[in-house]
Design an enzyme around this catalytic site. Structure first.
Site, PDB file in Angstrom:
ATOM      1  N   ALA A 175     -60.026  -5.023 -32.998  1.00 31.68           N
ATOM      2  CA  ALA A 175     -59.924  -4.177 -34.493  1.00 31.68           C
ATOM      3  C   ALA A 175     -58.995  -5.052 -35.386  1.00 31.68           C
ATOM      4  CB  ALA A 175     -59.574  -2.719 -34.283  1.00 31.68           C
TER       5      ALA A 175
ATOM      6  N   GLU B   9     -48.546  -4.931 -28.972  1.00 32.17           N
ATOM      7  CA  GLU B   9     -48.944  -4.299 -27.550  1.00 32.17           C
ATOM      8  C   GLU B   9     -48.092  -3.281 -27.198  1.00 32.17           C
ATOM      9  OE1 GLU B   9     -51.785  -5.160 -26.355  1.00 32.17           O
ATOM     10  OE2 GLU B   9     -52.320  -6.999 -27.382  1.00 32.17           O
ATOM     11  N   ALA B  10     -47.776  -2.328 -28.230  1.00 28.37           N
ATOM     12  CA  ALA B  10     -47.071  -1.485 -28.072  1.00 28.37           C
ATOM     13  C   ALA B  10     -47.066  -0.580 -26.945  1.00 28.37           C
ATOM     14  CB  ALA B  10     -46.788  -0.589 -29.247  1.00 28.37           C
TER      15      ALA B  10
ATOM     16  N   CYS C  80     -69.107  -2.811 -33.216  1.00 28.42           N
ATOM     17  CA  CYS C  80     -69.632  -2.627 -31.786  1.00 28.42           C
ATOM     18  C   CYS C  80     -70.616  -3.946 -31.315  1.00 28.42           C
ATOM     19  CB  CYS C  80     -70.745  -1.386 -31.744  1.00 28.42           C
ATOM     20  SG  CYS C  80     -71.711  -1.396 -30.355  1.00 28.42           S
TER      21      CYS C  80
ATOM     22  N   CYS D 209     -74.634  -2.930 -31.130  1.00 29.60           N
ATOM     23  CA  CYS D 209     -75.511  -2.629 -32.073  1.00 29.60           C
ATOM     24  C   CYS D 209     -75.064  -3.063 -33.651  1.00 29.60           C
ATOM     25  CB  CYS D 209     -75.799  -1.116 -32.279  1.00 29.60           C
ATOM     26  SG  CYS D 209     -74.111   0.163 -32.647  1.00 29.60           S
TER      27      CYS D 209
END
Length: 292
Positions: free
Chosen positions: A95, A169-170, A225, A228
């Site tokens: 993300a 990367e908490a 995604c 899609c």
């Protein structure tokens, strides 16, 4: 008529003492001009990096405040205590959480603030001494097993001069809540946290969600995604491993929308059942096979 003249003579001395060149609104306008002059000389307007001490000034100006500040040293300490912040960046894998973190750290550094980045030493995909995005952007970092050891390894004097701490990367840090609370509330640091809010089963991952009540801001990012092209809020694990902590990239995970997460989980579960039944059949066949 005589009575009216006497009354006028009684008031005339009082009226004559008020300067004729001042209006009734002069005290207010003078006060406003003075306040404007003070504001123009304020360092907060001359220096864009100046942090206003709003909580401290409020406590000093309030007659009902119970806060006691003694001496210039105490005032400086009080101002440091009021300047901490916590900003949280969450979302599924791919993300752009690390990219957003690095962008914020770069911005803080350009503005003249001292910065440092921490990541978990569990993540060795791109080396231990750098934080790297999926797009290849890189910055040096401290790779640690826990956050409590950061101050000692970084150095007490260097830590005091530090303004901003980034944590990537908490979800892998068990002491995330305690560290962020102390750094922001007591040490006056700005802490920027990036991590997964949920695991591959959409359950809370680590302590990332625990620090949201401490945060000044929370940003929820989305990916695309892979099935899609719609907005992806979740992370789907492609493999059969069931442990929560499984570090990997596109070979293990993919971002998906809600529909394809649900469908994907159904497909994975069906595949698991098929594989298990085949294993049972294979084991039964081996047991029934004659020994030669």
């Amino acid at each position: 008529m005589l009575f009216v003249l006497k009354m006028k003579s009684l008031f005339s001395p009082i009226l004559s003492t008020f300067p004729s060149h001042l209006s009734k609104t002069t005290p207010f306008s003078t006060s406003f001009q003075l306040s404007q002059t003070l504001l123009c000389k304020s360092p907060s307007l001359q220096n864009p990096n100046f942090l206003p001490m709003k909580p401290v000034m409020a406590s000093l100006n309030s007659s009902t405040s119970s806060t006691s500040v003694e001496g210039p040293g105490s005032l400086i300490e009080a101002s440091r205590l009021s300047s901490g912040e916590i900003h949280v960046i969450v979302g599924p894998m791919f993300a752009g959480k690390t990219t957003a973190l690095l962008r914020r750290i770069n911005s803080e550094s350009i503005n003249g603030r001292n910065v440092a980045i921490i990541k978990s030493n569990k993540d060795t995909r791109y080396g231990l001494d750098s934080i790297v995005t999926h797009d290849g952007e890189k910055l040096p970092c401290w790779s640690l097993p826990d956050l409590s050891s950061f101050r000692q390894k970084f150095g007490a004097d260097a830590y005091e001069k530090l303004d901003v701490i980034g944590i990537d990367e908490a979800q892998f840090f068990e002491d995330l809540y305690d560290f962020c609370s102390k750094a922001a509330d007591h040490d006056g640091k700005t802490v920027i946290v990036a991590g997964l809010d949920g695991d591959y089963l959409r359950r809370s991952f680590g302590s990332v969600l625990d620090i949201i009540p401490l945060a000044d801001s929370v940003t929820k990012l989305t990916a695309r995604c892979e099935l899609c092209g719609k907005r992806a809020f979740f992370t789907l694990r492609k493999t059969e491993e069931t442990q929560t902590e499984l570090i990997g990239g596109g070979d293990v995970y993919m971002p998906v929308c809600r529909q394809h997460y649900v469908n994907g989980q159904a497909v994975i579960e069906a595949a698991r059942i098929v594989l298990e039944s085949r294993k049972v059949q294979c084991d039964s066949y081996l047991e029934a096979a004659p020994v030669i």
